[in-house]
Design an enzyme around this catalytic site. Structure first.
Site, PDB file in Angstrom:
ATOM      1  CG  ASP A 384     124.717 -12.451  22.472  1.00 15.25           C
ATOM      2  OD1 ASP A 384     125.720 -12.477  23.052  1.00 15.25           O
ATOM      3  OD2 ASP A 384     124.546 -11.545  21.439  1.00 15.25           O
TER       4      ASP A 384
HETATM    5  C1  NOJ Z   1     127.752 -10.524  22.208  1.00 10.98           C
HETATM    6  C2  NOJ Z   1     127.405 -10.546  21.018  1.00 10.98           C
HETATM    7  O1  NOJ Z   1     125.894 -10.337  20.753  1.00 10.98           O
HETATM    8  C3  NOJ Z   1     127.642 -12.082  20.694  1.00 10.98           C
HETATM    9  O2  NOJ Z   1     127.713 -12.221  19.350  1.00 10.98           O
HETATM   10  C4  NOJ Z   1     128.865 -12.888  21.062  1.00 10.98           C
HETATM   11  O3  NOJ Z   1     129.035 -14.102  20.663  1.00 10.98           O
HETATM   12  C5  NOJ Z   1     128.902 -12.304  22.574  1.00 10.98           C
HETATM   13  N1  NOJ Z   1     128.898 -11.101  22.734  1.00 10.98           N
HETATM   14  C6  NOJ Z   1     130.226 -13.023  23.188  1.00 10.98           C
HETATM   15  O4  NOJ Z   1     131.517 -12.272  22.854  1.00 10.98           O
END
Ligand code: NOJ
Length: 844
Positions: A384
């Site tokens: 993530d």
């Molecule tokens: C952080 C989020 O937790 C995740 O779900 C997401 O895909 C990413 N940012 C990218 O936007």
């Protein structure tokens, strides 16, 4: 000036298109959308003087700053300007209508570059190609593939200091790009990768396509309330079709985290509190996004996120500590991931939290052993946003270098946003990370690029001509409308709904009141649609039902979180002359989603004050809720005559809600997350354990039992609850056998009757309780359901087969196994309203 207008502006950096929707009721309203950057404008004020309109708006990433628009209209055209902090003053010149898609300008450039066909490659052939390519790549070039760079300098997390994407791509220091959205930007970066980077390896383009790309569907918490995986699958297939036309090939979704704590803003992105339904929804979404084959340019990679237990964040605070048992991990949080993997999800994303004190991004037991080893996942594992660097922030690694080593050894393939993996060559050199580990990650990424067809045709997803055909088209809007109708949940009704109005009805005047009465903020978080300004409001939806404007009174009453000067007085003036008040209240889109946890999960104070004043008039009140989490409704929940939970229903929200309120569509949604009666109960969910001192019918007044001294244990509305305009009765629950062994199955049947006067759809639910076990088992667990349509007076017998697969669970003593003993099957209309019958499973 009423209507839809557009203007194209040239900035030093890019060409921007703006669309303005101007409407008028008591005052003027303005909605703005932009392209290629879908800026989420929140219009704060509109003033009109003569033929000049002046508006101010905010955007979520620049709190406290205002965007200012000034437009002067003359016939079918306008002139004006827009001032955006950080971007400066943009002169605007525009005209009536939606205008052309900006991307149409790209069609002639890209068509000659695209291949008509690509070779169908077997897995063996792909492996051979990948090995040959890996053989030509240096260690640094392999590491380059492991980076995902943001498409722009905009950050979804902490500030990321790095070289611009153009430089990273041209130097082969990026394998994928996050959040390009705009097809022209995809083309530009892909061309750089193909023409400039070593080996010319095309990029993957990743984005968060959570509940639609341009046509927005209900938020996932809402669509789970349809209990209709097939419809969810179709929504995801449409989202994939729209997103892939713009170059996105790899989704950061579905989010399959179980959510039991409504304070956590991200419950809106998931399917609620139940692992069984969560698993079905995970499977449906993977099948929808990925279609039959990833080689189809109208499908996108599904990425199961966030592995794992992200929803167990303590206190419901996003990114917070998780400290749960392996029992909960495997029996509650894992099933949706297992189902998604079985459906063939090509990617998984880690969660930000720790498990057993170790950030998941660095956890070999979770990623290498459980995910890759036990569950057999050999697709692409992506971190993530910033999660690799955060291993050090958590306090598990001493710095980014050590964090990179930990993540790589845990088999993390892609590092999103940050660049700790720049340390990998020296970590390989130092013997901390085996070179084969880096090669394995690069191999998985390259294989995926082959499977998507990118290695054979890097521009196959750059299809501006398909954007024009697919985006926000009628067919997609119809699918969104249908799913929206199925996703709303009628929580309470004393007979006030459906509203009868117009010529045949008894109601003369409806007062539509509240911040969501005529709001377009009905899409929810995680949407980047260029058509947000065309979202149908509730007011427009009701007008569309033929209710004449003079009988549809309107007042906003207050803002979502702030009072409006004179707002309550204006609302009361309208409500006083009406026969029925529809009170449209709720949360704005940015009150749920990522980084949007709330301490208090009720309606904001100004809305409660408005509701209180309206209720005091003594008119029938229908509460229509727009929100991203179960709310505590308090007294308002007791006093409203009817309550329709609509969550965020998407592009067609207003039409769907109007269909439901008027009874043109009979509500059928069922809650997938319990509504607490009090915030102090949180987390409250139906599938908890008994305790050693459970409350029973006979001991409710005793002291030393598991209860609160100041309120109920039970939620206000339980999992599975949802009403219809008809009533369903259940009778004659039976099992064809009292005992089964081994792989035998028994059948439980129940008769369901439509006892009301209109046709309706009921979701008949099957729960099972394992009465005793080597570890305690939940009081009830959903194990099956059927959706039935019944005409008035009609009865149907519903049968559920139960065998060992419905009885299996994980325990430290036996692993995944069923345990012999007594069970109870419950069948009913919600988790709290069931008929039951006992049976026995005597063992294998
Ligand atoms: C952080 C989020 O937790 C995740 O779900 C997401 O895909 C990413 N940012 C990218 O936007």
């Amino acid at each position: 000036m009423i209507g839809l207008w557009h203007a194209i502006a040239n900035t030093p950096k890019m060409r921007l298109k703006f669309q303005f929707k101007i409407a008028r009721k008591t005052g003027y309203t303005l909605d703005i959308a932009s392209e290629p950057l879908a800026i989420p404008f929140k219009v704060d004020s509109v003033a009109v003087e003569g033929n000049t309109l002046r508006g101010t708006a905010g955007a979520f990433w620049m709190p406290g700053q205002s965007i200012v628009v000034k437009l002067t209209f003359d016939g079918d055209g306008f002139e004006g300007e827009m001032t955006i902090p950080g971007m400066g003053r943009l002169p605007l010149q525009g005209s009536k209508g939606r205008g052309p898609f900006l991307s149409e300008e790209l069609i002639d450039t890209v068509l000659p570059l695209r291949k008509n066909e690509i070779p169908a490659r077997s897995d063996e052939e792909i492996d051979r190609e990948v090995e040959a390519l890996l053989g030509r790549m240096t260690l640094e070039e392999k590491v380059g593939q492991l980076f995902q760079v943001p498409a722009s300098n905009f950050s979804f997390g902490g500030a990321v200091e790095t070289d611009p994407p153009e430089k990273l791509v041209a130097e082969g220091r990026a394998g994928s790009v996050l959040g390009a959205f705009d097809v022209a930007r995809v083309f530009e970066l892909q061309k750089l990768a193909v023409e400039k980077s070593p080996h010319g390896i095309p990029l993957l383009f990743n984005a968060d396509i959570i509940h639609g790309a341009q046509t927005i569907f209900p938020v996932p918490l809402a669509w789970s309330c349809s209990w209709e995986p097939e419809a969810v699958k179709e929504a995801c297939a449409i989202a994939a079709k729209e997103a892939s036309a713009s170059g996105t090939v790899y989704n950061h979704g579905p989010m399959v985290d179980i959510g039991r704590d409504p304070r956590w803003g991200r419950v809106v992105e998931g399917a609620g509190e139940d692992p069984y339904l969560g698993a079905l929804m995970a499977k449906a979404q993977v099948e929808g996004f990925q279609g039959a084959t990833l080689a189809d340019p109208e499908t996108i990679v599904a990425c199961l996120k966030h592995f794992i237990a992200y929803g167990a964040a303590e206190g419901g605070r996003d990114y917070n500590t998780v400290d749960i048992s392996e029992m909960a991990l495997r029996n509650v949080f894992l099933p949706p991931f297992q189902a998604g993997l079985e459906a063939g999800a090509a990617s998984v994303m880690n969660s930000f939290n720790i498990y057993q004190g170790v950030p998941v991004a660095a956890s070999e037991p979770l990623l290498k052993e459980l995910l890759r080893g036990e569950l057999g996942f050999d697709g692409v594992l992506i971190s993530d946003y910033g999660a690799v660097e955060e291993i050090a922030v958590h306090g598990h690694a001493r710095d980014a270098r050590e964090a990179a080593g930990m993540a790589a050894r845990a088999t993390m393939d892609i590092e999103m946003a940050t660049r700790s993996y720049e340390f990998l060559p020296e970590l390989v050199e130092a013997g901390v990370v085996p070179e084969a580990t880096v090669t394995d990650s690069a191999r998985r990424i390259l294989r995926l690029k082959y499977k998507l067809g990118l290695m054979d045709d890097p521009y196959r997803y750059v299809r501006p001509e398909k954007e024009r055909d697919y985006h926000f088209n009628e067919e997609h809007l119809q699918a969104s409308l249908e799913l929206a109708r199925k996703s709303a949940v009628l929580l309470h009704n004393d007979g006030t709904l459906p509203i009868r109005s117009g010529k045949a009805g008894r109601l003369e005047r409806i007062a539509l009141i509240g911040p969501f009465a005529d709001s377009r903020d009905l899409l929810g978080p995680w949407q980047f649609s260029r058509f947000s300004h065309e979202t149908v409001t509730l007011y427009e939806g009701l007008l569309g039902k033929g209710i004449p404007p003079e009988r549809l009174l309107y007042a906003q009453g207050c803002g979502v979180e702030e009072p409006l000067p004179g707002g309550i007085e204006a609302a009361l003036e309208q409500a006083a002359t009406a026969d029925l008040v529809v009170l449209a209240l709720g949360e704005s889109s940015d009150m749920s989603g990522e980084a949007a946890s709330r301490l208090s999960i009720g309606l904001p104070e100004p809305q409660l004050r408005l509701a209180e004043a309206v209720l005091a008039l003594g008119k029938p009140v229908v509460l229509v809720l727009t929100n991203g989490r179960p709310l505590v409704l308090g007294e308002l929940g007791e006093r409203a005559n009817a309550i329709l939970e609509t969550w965020f229903l998407g592009s067609q929200a207003g039409n769907a809600i109007a269909d439901l309120l008027t009874g043109d569509y009979n509500p059928s949604g069922k809650l997938t997350m319990s509504f607490p009666a009090h915030a102090g109960q949180v987390p409250v969910y139906y599938n908890g354990f008994r305790t050693g001192r459970p409350v029973t019918d006979s001991n409710a007044n005793s002291k030393f039992i598991s209860k609160y001294i100041d309120g109920p244990n039970e939620p206000k509305y339980p999992f599975g609850h949802g009403l219809s305009y008809t009533t369903f009765t259940y009778s004659g629950v039976r099992a064809d056998r009292a005992s089964i062994a081994g792989d035998d199955k028994l059948t439980v049947t129940v008769t369901v009757t439509n006892a009301g006067s209109v046709a309706g759809v009921e979701t008949v639910q099957l729960y099972i309780q394992d009465v005793h076990g080597s570890i305690v088992r939940p009081v009830k667990e959903l194990k099956g359901f059927r959706k039935l349509r019944l005409e008035p007076g009609e009865s149907k017998v519903v049968a559920f087969a139960i065998g060992v697969s419905e009885l299996r669970f994980w325990s430290p003593a036996n692993g995944y196994a069923a345990e012999p003993g007594a069970f109870v099957a419950y069948v009913g209309t919600s988790s709290a309203d069931t008929l039951s019958i006992g049976f026995e499973w005597t063992g294998a």
